[in-house]
Enzyme design. Sequence first.
Site, PDB file in Angstrom:
ATOM      1  N   CYS A   1       0.856  -1.179   0.000  1.00 30.52           N
ATOM      2  CA  CYS A   1       0.000   0.000   0.000  1.00 30.52           C
ATOM      3  C   CYS A   1       0.896   1.234   0.000  1.00 30.52           C
ATOM      4  O   CYS A   1       2.122   1.130   0.142  1.00 30.52           O
ATOM      5  CB  CYS A   1      -0.928   0.002   1.218  1.00 30.52           C
TER       6      CYS A   1
ATOM      7  N   CYS B   1      -0.196   4.210   1.868  1.00 32.26           N
ATOM      8  CA  CYS B   1      -0.635   5.169   2.886  1.00 32.26           C
ATOM      9  C   CYS B   1       0.450   5.513   3.906  1.00 32.26           C
ATOM     10  O   CYS B   1       0.518   6.648   4.375  1.00 32.26           O
ATOM     11  CB  CYS B   1      -1.893   4.672   3.593  1.00 32.26           C
TER      12      CYS B   1
ATOM     13  N   CYS C   1      -4.141   6.125   0.342  1.00 30.49           N
ATOM     14  CA  CYS C   1      -3.615   4.890  -0.229  1.00 30.49           C
ATOM     15  C   CYS C   1      -3.357   4.972  -1.732  1.00 30.49           C
ATOM     16  O   CYS C   1      -3.199   3.950  -2.397  1.00 30.49           O
ATOM     17  CB  CYS C   1      -4.588   3.743   0.052  1.00 30.49           C
TER      18      CYS C   1
ATOM     19  N   LYS D   1     -12.463  -4.873   2.630  1.00 26.75           N
ATOM     20  CA  LYS D   1     -11.860  -4.010   3.650  1.00 26.75           C
ATOM     21  C   LYS D   1     -12.806  -2.843   3.914  1.00 26.75           C
ATOM     22  O   LYS D   1     -13.033  -1.995   3.050  1.00 26.75           O
ATOM     23  CB  LYS D   1     -10.496  -3.499   3.188  1.00 26.75           C
TER      24      LYS D   1
ATOM     25  N   ARG E   1      -3.072   2.985  12.941  1.00 30.08           N
ATOM     26  CA  ARG E   1      -2.604   4.232  12.348  1.00 30.08           C
ATOM     27  C   ARG E   1      -1.629   4.941  13.270  1.00 30.08           C
ATOM     28  O   ARG E   1      -0.745   5.667  12.814  1.00 30.08           O
ATOM     29  CB  ARG E   1      -3.801   5.113  11.997  1.00 30.08           C
TER      30      ARG E   1
ATOM     31  N   ARG F   1     -11.122   7.684   4.329  1.00 33.38           N
ATOM     32  CA  ARG F   1     -10.928   6.688   3.268  1.00 33.38           C
ATOM     33  C   ARG F   1     -12.242   6.051   2.814  1.00 33.38           C
ATOM     34  O   ARG F   1     -12.237   4.986   2.200  1.00 33.38           O
ATOM     35  CB  ARG F   1      -9.938   5.631   3.753  1.00 33.38           C
TER      36      ARG F   1
ATOM     37  N   GLU G   1     -16.999  -7.294  -4.397  1.00 35.74           N
ATOM     38  CA  GLU G   1     -15.562  -7.017  -4.279  1.00 35.74           C
ATOM     39  C   GLU G   1     -14.758  -8.319  -4.308  1.00 35.74           C
ATOM     40  O   GLU G   1     -13.750  -8.429  -5.013  1.00 35.74           O
ATOM     41  CB  GLU G   1     -15.287  -6.267  -2.970  1.00 35.74           C
TER      42      GLU G   1
ATOM     43  N   LYS H   1     -11.445  -7.739   6.432  1.00 37.13           N
ATOM     44  CA  LYS H   1     -10.896  -6.850   7.449  1.00 37.13           C
ATOM     45  C   LYS H   1     -11.889  -5.730   7.733  1.00 37.13           C
ATOM     46  O   LYS H   1     -12.373  -5.092   6.796  1.00 37.13           O
ATOM     47  CB  LYS H   1      -9.570  -6.255   6.944  1.00 37.13           C
TER      48      LYS H   1
ATOM     49  N   SER I   1      -6.251  -3.906  14.917  1.00 36.30           N
ATOM     50  CA  SER I   1      -5.651  -3.278  16.096  1.00 36.30           C
ATOM     51  C   SER I   1      -6.665  -2.871  17.160  1.00 36.30           C
ATOM     52  O   SER I   1      -6.431  -3.047  18.355  1.00 36.30           O
ATOM     53  CB  SER I   1      -4.843  -2.050  15.667  1.00 36.30           C
TER      54      SER I   1
ATOM     55  N   TYR J   1      -2.370  -9.583  16.165  1.00 36.37           N
ATOM     56  CA  TYR J   1      -1.342  -9.128  17.104  1.00 36.37           C
ATOM     57  C   TYR J   1      -1.291 -10.027  18.323  1.00 36.37           C
ATOM     58  O   TYR J   1      -0.354  -9.935  19.113  1.00 36.37           O
ATOM     59  CB  TYR J   1      -1.618  -7.673  17.505  1.00 36.37           C
TER      60      TYR J   1
END
Length: 325
Positions: free
Chosen positions: A121, A123, A131, A196, A206, A218, A234, A249, A275, A314
């Site tokens: 990406c 971004c 992006c 997404k 971020r 976005r 999509e 996501k 996150s 994570y």
Amino acid sequence: MKDMQFKRHRRLRKTESMRALVRETHLRKEDLIYPIFVVEGEQIKNAVASMPGVHQVSLDHLSEEMNELEQLGIRSVILFGVPNEKDEVGSQAYHNEGIVQQATRHVKEAHPSLTVIADTCLCQYTDHGHCGVVRDGEIANDESLELITKTAVSQAEAGADIIAPSNMMDGFVAAIRKGLDDAGYSHVPVMSYAVKYASAFYGPFRDAAHSSPQFGDRRAYQMDPANRLEAMREAESDVDEGADFLIVKPALSYLDIMREVKDRFNLPLVAYNVSGEYSMIKAAAANGWVNEEEIVMEKLTSMKRAGADLIITYFAKDAARYLDK
């Protein structure tokens, strides 16, 4: 009572060994993909304030991370770059000595058995935080595809095992697939961020990746959280364009979407446990409001039950330790 007829479902729940015997969904270490934020410089291991336990690391700390992951039995990582310099076209994203390219070479040389996935990406690399290329306040789709494709090819040249484009431009899988094939990387698969959403759950990421947009948001290219049928369109486009994996996501608020994608398309499905989902549990556990181990394993299992084959999370290190028990 003895003449009553009813089903005794509890027979299969009586003991832990019985429950394990009939368990339908299983989480394995091989299912886990650990995200790593790589920064330029030396001797850097910066804690991400909004993501307890997560750090930005410089190249000289990567081996330490990889050694730990190998010891835990985690076989896959996804690399996110945090460059020192940014510009309007994100040129460090596709530079041969960009931070993700350097990190990829470093990992593949020292730990060749690990699977390296490169987030593809712009971004993190653009000074405006979007992006793609901005023209007159709008994201220029086709012009952005050219730079995203250059990024993917440079990452493959650096040794990335999988390219994971996350930009949500129309046609990005087709452009990247052609770019990789033309450059001699037809063997490198594309793990598409097919579905997404424009989610509030991305905030801590971020913070970690320094990728917040400097104007607007976005929503013009990421999906409306209210839409289900659009997600199928999509995903179908990415399958038709040559994707090898499909990512949904975020994961937790979109388990219904994951199940439908899995039922419709015969490709490996990846859940991105993002996150915000991570940080909420960490904060609640730190306050003693939830049992962290139990809620993490329940959450990751729910993603597998919804159809995920793999999970970017994570919590990968924590989950690997829990599985060792």
